[in-house]
Write a protein that holds these residues in place. Structure first.
Motif, PDB file in Angstrom:
ATOM      1  N   GLY A 150       3.067  -0.615  -6.014  1.00 23.04           N
ATOM      2  CA  GLY A 150       2.542  -1.848  -5.228  1.00 23.04           C
ATOM      3  C   GLY A 150       2.280  -3.322  -6.047  1.00 23.04           C
ATOM      4  N   GLN A 151       1.527  -2.907  -7.098  1.00 20.60           N
ATOM      5  CA  GLN A 151       1.160  -4.141  -8.014  1.00 20.60           C
ATOM      6  C   GLN A 151       2.614  -4.788  -8.481  1.00 20.60           C
ATOM      7  OE1 GLN A 151      -0.396  -1.100  -7.845  1.00 20.60           O
ATOM      8  NE2 GLN A 151      -2.387  -1.719  -7.595  1.00 20.60           N
ATOM      9  N   ALA A 152       3.465  -4.189  -8.798  1.00 19.47           N
ATOM     10  CA  ALA A 152       4.950  -4.464  -9.103  1.00 19.47           C
ATOM     11  C   ALA A 152       5.455  -5.273  -7.878  1.00 19.47           C
ATOM     12  CB  ALA A 152       5.667  -3.254  -9.656  1.00 19.47           C
ATOM     13  N   TYR A 153       5.408  -4.659  -6.761  1.00 18.99           N
ATOM     14  CA  TYR A 153       5.826  -5.217  -5.556  1.00 18.99           C
ATOM     15  C   TYR A 153       5.213  -6.585  -5.603  1.00 18.99           C
ATOM     16  CZ  TYR A 153       6.727  -6.157  -0.587  1.00 18.99           C
ATOM     17  OH  TYR A 153       6.806  -6.885   0.519  1.00 18.99           O
ATOM     18  N   ASN A 154       4.006  -6.716  -5.418  1.00 16.59           N
ATOM     19  CA  ASN A 154       3.125  -7.898  -5.604  1.00 16.59           C
ATOM     20  C   ASN A 154       3.490  -9.311  -6.702  1.00 16.59           C
ATOM     21  OD1 ASN A 154       1.958  -7.181  -3.206  1.00 16.59           O
ATOM     22  ND2 ASN A 154       0.247  -6.416  -4.109  1.00 16.59           N
ATOM     23  N   LYS A 155       4.461  -8.786  -7.678  1.00 19.83           N
ATOM     24  CA  LYS A 155       4.647  -9.336  -8.819  1.00 19.83           C
ATOM     25  C   LYS A 155       3.506  -9.478  -9.593  1.00 19.83           C
ATOM     26  CE  LYS A 155       8.506 -11.570  -6.886  1.00 19.83           C
ATOM     27  NZ  LYS A 155       8.779 -10.499  -5.808  1.00 19.83           N
ATOM     28  N   LYS A 156       2.573  -8.530  -9.614  1.00 23.54           N
ATOM     29  CA  LYS A 156       1.380  -8.633 -10.805  1.00 23.54           C
ATOM     30  C   LYS A 156       1.595  -7.388 -11.683  1.00 23.54           C
ATOM     31  CE  LYS A 156      -0.766 -11.534  -8.050  1.00 23.54           C
ATOM     32  NZ  LYS A 156      -1.551 -12.780  -8.666  1.00 23.54           N
ATOM     33  N   TYR A 157       2.691  -7.693 -12.438  1.00 22.92           N
ATOM     34  CA  TYR A 157       3.133  -6.843 -13.600  1.00 22.92           C
ATOM     35  C   TYR A 157       1.975  -6.302 -14.358  1.00 22.92           C
ATOM     36  CZ  TYR A 157       7.582  -8.092 -11.434  1.00 22.92           C
ATOM     37  OH  TYR A 157       8.500  -8.250 -10.636  1.00 22.92           O
TER      38      TYR A 157
ATOM     39  N   ALA B 114       0.856  -1.113  -0.011  1.00 20.90           N
ATOM     40  CA  ALA B 114      -0.010   0.003  -0.063  1.00 20.90           C
ATOM     41  C   ALA B 114       0.834   1.324  -0.121  1.00 20.90           C
ATOM     42  CB  ALA B 114      -0.851  -0.078   1.256  1.00 20.90           C
ATOM     43  N   PHE B 115       2.025   1.279   0.628  1.00 23.22           N
ATOM     44  CA  PHE B 115       2.783   2.512   0.733  1.00 23.22           C
ATOM     45  C   PHE B 115       3.549   2.639  -0.373  1.00 23.22           C
ATOM     46  CE2 PHE B 115       7.216   4.116   1.679  1.00 23.22           C
ATOM     47  CZ  PHE B 115       6.834   5.184   1.969  1.00 23.22           C
ATOM     48  N   TYR B 116       3.785   1.600  -1.083  1.00 18.22           N
ATOM     49  CA  TYR B 116       4.551   1.697  -2.653  1.00 18.22           C
ATOM     50  C   TYR B 116       3.521   2.231  -3.455  1.00 18.22           C
ATOM     51  CZ  TYR B 116       8.667  -1.007  -0.890  1.00 18.22           C
ATOM     52  OH  TYR B 116       9.789  -1.435   0.000  1.00 18.22           O
ATOM     53  N   SER B 117       2.384   1.674  -3.312  1.00 16.30           N
ATOM     54  CA  SER B 117       1.172   2.077  -4.456  1.00 16.30           C
ATOM     55  C   SER B 117       0.821   3.729  -4.080  1.00 16.30           C
ATOM     56  CB  SER B 117       0.104   1.356  -4.307  1.00 16.30           C
ATOM     57  OG  SER B 117      -0.018   0.661  -5.228  1.00 16.30           O
ATOM     58  N   ALA B 118       0.812   4.167  -2.802  1.00 17.17           N
ATOM     59  CA  ALA B 118       0.660   5.437  -2.370  1.00 17.17           C
ATOM     60  C   ALA B 118       1.676   6.453  -2.961  1.00 17.17           C
ATOM     61  CB  ALA B 118       0.498   5.667  -1.127  1.00 17.17           C
ATOM     62  N   ILE B 119       3.108   5.890  -3.041  1.00 17.53           N
ATOM     63  CA  ILE B 119       4.104   6.793  -3.505  1.00 17.53           C
ATOM     64  C   ILE B 119       4.230   6.816  -4.967  1.00 17.53           C
ATOM     65  CG2 ILE B 119       6.591   6.935  -3.668  1.00 17.53           C
ATOM     66  CD1 ILE B 119       5.584   7.501  -0.775  1.00 17.53           C
TER      67      ILE B 119
ATOM     68  N   GLN C   8      -6.412   1.626  -6.550  1.00 22.71           N
ATOM     69  CA  GLN C   8      -5.270   1.100  -6.725  1.00 22.71           C
ATOM     70  C   GLN C   8      -4.554   0.819  -5.257  1.00 22.71           C
ATOM     71  OE1 GLN C   8      -1.837   1.851  -7.469  1.00 22.71           O
ATOM     72  NE2 GLN C   8      -2.099   4.095  -6.400  1.00 22.71           N
ATOM     73  N   VAL C   9      -4.388   1.884  -4.506  1.00 26.96           N
ATOM     74  CA  VAL C   9      -3.767   1.554  -3.516  1.00 26.96           C
ATOM     75  C   VAL C   9      -4.320   0.217  -2.337  1.00 26.96           C
ATOM     76  CG1 VAL C   9      -3.082   2.391  -0.885  1.00 26.96           C
ATOM     77  CG2 VAL C   9      -2.809   3.890  -2.875  1.00 26.96           C
ATOM     78  N   LEU C  10      -5.724   0.408  -2.470  1.00 24.53           N
ATOM     79  CA  LEU C  10      -6.396  -0.756  -1.581  1.00 24.53           C
ATOM     80  C   LEU C  10      -6.242  -2.003  -2.252  1.00 24.53           C
ATOM     81  CD1 LEU C  10      -9.626   1.177  -0.514  1.00 24.53           C
ATOM     82  CD2 LEU C  10      -7.868   0.429   0.802  1.00 24.53           C
ATOM     83  N   GLU C  11      -6.206  -2.324  -3.774  1.00 24.60           N
ATOM     84  CA  GLU C  11      -6.037  -3.499  -4.413  1.00 24.60           C
ATOM     85  C   GLU C  11      -4.555  -3.885  -4.172  1.00 24.60           C
ATOM     86  OE1 GLU C  11      -5.062  -6.005  -7.387  1.00 24.60           O
ATOM     87  OE2 GLU C  11      -3.953  -4.111  -7.161  1.00 24.60           O
ATOM     88  N   ALA C  12      -3.742  -3.142  -4.192  1.00 28.34           N
ATOM     89  CA  ALA C  12      -2.342  -3.492  -3.788  1.00 28.34           C
ATOM     90  C   ALA C  12      -2.263  -4.266  -2.358  1.00 28.34           C
ATOM     91  CB  ALA C  12      -1.104  -2.224  -4.075  1.00 28.34           C
ATOM     92  N   SER C  13      -2.590  -3.277  -1.342  1.00 29.26           N
ATOM     93  CA  SER C  13      -2.755  -3.817  -0.257  1.00 29.26           C
ATOM     94  C   SER C  13      -3.625  -5.376   0.067  1.00 29.26           C
ATOM     95  CB  SER C  13      -3.407  -2.977   0.891  1.00 29.26           C
ATOM     96  OG  SER C  13      -3.279  -3.474   2.055  1.00 29.26           O
ATOM     97  N   THR C  14      -4.744  -5.320  -0.536  1.00 31.66           N
ATOM     98  CA  THR C  14      -5.412  -6.631  -0.509  1.00 31.66           C
ATOM     99  C   THR C  14      -5.111  -7.858  -1.267  1.00 31.66           C
ATOM    100  OG1 THR C  14      -7.376  -5.191  -0.386  1.00 31.66           O
ATOM    101  CG2 THR C  14      -7.845  -7.523  -0.865  1.00 31.66           C
ATOM    102  N   ASN C  15      -4.152  -7.522  -2.420  1.00 32.38           N
ATOM    103  CA  ASN C  15      -3.819  -8.546  -3.173  1.00 32.38           C
ATOM    104  C   ASN C  15      -2.505  -9.159  -2.164  1.00 32.38           C
ATOM    105  OD1 ASN C  15      -2.781 -10.164  -5.041  1.00 32.38           O
ATOM    106  ND2 ASN C  15      -2.549  -8.772  -6.560  1.00 32.38           N
ATOM    107  N   ALA C  16      -1.528  -8.263  -1.740  1.00 32.29           N
ATOM    108  CA  ALA C  16      -0.566  -8.339  -1.026  1.00 32.29           C
ATOM    109  C   ALA C  16      -1.200  -9.393   0.248  1.00 32.29           C
ATOM    110  CB  ALA C  16       0.209  -7.578  -0.294  1.00 32.29           C
TER     111      ALA C  16
END
Length: 191
Positions: free
Chosen positions: A59-66, A49-54, A147-155
């Motif tokens: 955040g999606q890339a951090y989750n490997k969902k490129y 979530a932090f990465y997606s907010a920045i 997109q911030v919430l999606e990255a956090s939920t996916n992680a």
């Protein structure tokens, strides 16, 4: 005499029971809990979530969902495009209306091949473009938060073991009594 016999009987039972201790009857159970090679990281959802907010999409890339990164940029880019377009048109109508009130020529005065818009049409255009601009801003901010919430939920969901041992499968079964179809959902656990 019977007293001594009962005491001897009880004492011999204690010694007999004590001789069959649990050390002789050890049953070993094999551990069947699945452990992932990746250990559980509690901060993973917060980090995503932090990465997606920045930076949107990070955040999606951090989750490997490129594959989600172009979708994020497409959605946010569309919102920014419509905001910019509506803001430009709002400023054009506002400038033309201010120039018309001052009695100066503008781009909507009908002179020199320009189209003619009345004062009322310029006021309506300003209201319409301002409303659309504000709506575009609201949608863009909502997409950013989404997109911030999606990255956090996916992680968070990536840390769960989801495989075919746990399935939910809807089925259609014939009822034998009245020969009608019945929709059934079954939850199956395989151990």
């Amino acid at each position: 005499m019977y007293k001594k016999f009962y005491i001897l009987l009880v004492a011999s039972l204690f010694f007999t029971i004590d001789s069959f201790s649990q050390e002789d009857l050890i049953i070993k159970a094999k551990d069947t809990i699945y452990t992932s090679p990746n250990e559980f990281d509690m901060l993973s959802p917060a980090r995503a979530a932090f990465y997606s907010a920045i930076l949107p999409g990070l955040g999606q890339a951090y989750n490997k969902k490129y594959w989600k990164v172009p979708i994020v940029y497409g959605a946010l880019g569309t919102g920014v495009y419509f905001y910019d377009r509506n803001n430009t048109n709002y400023n054009r109508a506002r400038t033309a209306y201010k120039l018309r009130l001052d009695g100066k020529p503008n781009e909507f005065d009908g002179v020199g091949g320009n189209i003619f818009l009345s004062d009322d049409a310029l006021v309506r255009a300003q209201k319409s473009y301002k409303k659309d601009r504000d709506l575009s801003l609201l949608v863009t901010v909502a997409l950013y938060v989404l997109q911030v919430l999606e990255a956090s939920t996916n992680a968070h969901l990536l840390q769960h073991n989801v495989d075919n041992n746990l399935t939910l499968s809807p089925q259609i079964i014939k009822d034998a009594t009245n020969n009608k179809s019945v929709v059934v959902a079954s939850l199956n656990f395989k151990f």
